[in-house]
Design an enzyme around this catalytic site. Sequence first.
Site, PDB file in Angstrom:
ATOM      1  N   THR A 108      -3.607  -1.364  -3.386  1.00  0.00           N
ATOM      2  CA  THR A 108      -3.787  -2.548  -4.229  1.00  0.00           C
ATOM      3  C   THR A 108      -2.817  -3.659  -3.848  1.00  0.00           C
ATOM      4  O   THR A 108      -3.113  -4.843  -4.026  1.00  0.00           O
ATOM      5  CB  THR A 108      -3.603  -2.151  -5.713  1.00  0.00           C
ATOM      6  OG1 THR A 108      -4.669  -1.288  -6.064  1.00  0.00           O
ATOM      7  CG2 THR A 108      -3.602  -3.341  -6.642  1.00  0.00           C
ATOM      8  N   SER A 124      -5.800   4.163  -1.343  1.00  0.00           N
ATOM      9  CA  SER A 124      -5.143   5.460  -1.160  1.00  0.00           C
ATOM     10  C   SER A 124      -5.853   6.618  -1.840  1.00  0.00           C
ATOM     11  O   SER A 124      -5.531   7.772  -1.595  1.00  0.00           O
ATOM     12  CB  SER A 124      -3.680   5.405  -1.600  1.00  0.00           C
ATOM     13  OG  SER A 124      -3.548   5.545  -2.999  1.00  0.00           O
ATOM     14  N   THR A 167      -1.184   3.123  -5.098  1.00  0.00           N
ATOM     15  CA  THR A 167      -0.455   3.918  -6.098  1.00  0.00           C
ATOM     16  C   THR A 167      -1.092   5.284  -6.353  1.00  0.00           C
ATOM     17  O   THR A 167      -0.419   6.211  -6.794  1.00  0.00           O
ATOM     18  CB  THR A 167      -0.393   3.175  -7.453  1.00  0.00           C
ATOM     19  OG1 THR A 167      -1.731   2.928  -7.911  1.00  0.00           O
ATOM     20  CG2 THR A 167       0.361   1.866  -7.332  1.00  0.00           C
ATOM     21  N   ASP A 168      -2.407   5.407  -6.075  1.00  0.00           N
ATOM     22  CA  ASP A 168      -3.118   6.607  -6.536  1.00  0.00           C
ATOM     23  C   ASP A 168      -2.581   7.902  -5.934  1.00  0.00           C
ATOM     24  O   ASP A 168      -2.469   8.912  -6.627  1.00  0.00           O
ATOM     25  CB  ASP A 168      -4.622   6.481  -6.244  1.00  0.00           C
ATOM     26  CG  ASP A 168      -5.291   5.461  -7.152  1.00  0.00           C
ATOM     27  OD1 ASP A 168      -4.640   4.997  -8.111  1.00  0.00           O
ATOM     28  OD2 ASP A 168      -6.462   5.126  -6.907  1.00  0.00           O
TER      29      ASP A 168
HETATM   30  N1  ASP Z   1      -6.816   2.633  -5.763  1.00  0.00           N
HETATM   31  C1  ASP Z   1      -5.623   1.912  -5.382  1.00  0.00           C
HETATM   32  C2  ASP Z   1      -4.950   2.703  -4.269  1.00  0.00           C
HETATM   33  O1  ASP Z   1      -4.405   3.739  -4.545  1.00  0.00           O
HETATM   34  C3  ASP Z   1      -4.732   1.776  -6.554  1.00  0.00           C
HETATM   35  C4  ASP Z   1      -3.431   1.092  -6.315  1.00  0.00           C
HETATM   36  O2  ASP Z   1      -2.964   0.905  -5.206  1.00  0.00           O
HETATM   37  O3  ASP Z   1      -2.795   0.733  -7.331  1.00  0.00           O
HETATM   38  O4  ASP Z   1      -4.987   2.303  -3.136  1.00  0.00           O
END
Ligand code: ASP
Length: 311
Positions: A14, A60, A93-94
């Site tokens: 993200t 991710s 973050t995932d």
């Molecule tokens: N779906 C995104 C990822 O993990 C979520 C994020 O980065 O906050 O790439």
Amino acid sequence: MSGKKIAILATGGTIAGTSPVPGDNLGYTAAQLRVEDLLASVPALASLPLVSEQVAQVDSKDMTFEIWRKLAQRCSHWLAQPEIAGVVLTHGTDTLEETAFFLQSVLAPAKPVVLTCAMRPATALVPDGPQNLLDAVSVAATPGAHGVVAVCAGTIHGARDVRKQHTYRLDAFGSGDAGPIGYVEEGRLRLLRSWPEISGDSEAALRKFMQARRWPRVEIVMNHAGAGGAIVQALVGQGVDGLVVAGSGNGSVHRDLEAALCAARDSGVMVVRATRCAQGEVLARPGDVLPHSAGLSPVKARIALMLSLLD
Ligand code: ASP
């Protein structure tokens, strides 16, 4: 800064996400901006000695073992350069906690590897990525910092303890009972406890991992009301190498699921018992029939089991 360089390795997420609708924090696409764009969004980085590399470009949630292999190799490459003080890794973050734990397991580096991220895309009204990236560079440039850590919302978490614990808030990560390693405040660190361990034989761990032709297959099953053994039997039938059960409470497992897991173990499948609780660790009890995960969450116990099965 020490005058040494920081290597910025980008993988997507993200922090590199964009939306056609400015200010939309949900309807965006992750992994759109390249590492040069991320660096350009933080004017304070322009005068610092940085090198950068786009290692991957994924959301991710779609992280793969192949990307992990490349990341381990590129981190190892940059860390070996005498002019490099540390590495910053931009990541979604995932699955950030999984990549952090994996890299700490195979590198346990004597220099810092700092994962950072964002909960809002770069096109948000107030994106959090630029500040997180700046904070991560401050940590990577701190003399004495070492090991794999995550930096988000001004907080430094160790790879073993870090966990995404909120779906939406900017301060989405926690370190459970262990607490954070420290805080980043206007570029200065306020440390609360020690950095992650440095391994004496990380080269051997990395070599073993890099040479592996096949990752062992380890799956996670969850205990819940009415849990049975059918999923375990199906996985054993497919030739799974290991199973982690996300038990309830102190790693408790429904009797029917436990019977299937014991049968799997007796047929040669490695079985480890973690907990689906967000905090705390499974404590051994007399008469336990399945080994516990030594404080690792289910996703990290899975990585530890995969790496141990490479032996
Ligand atoms: N779906 C995104 C990822 O993990 C979520 C994020 O980065 O906050 O790439």
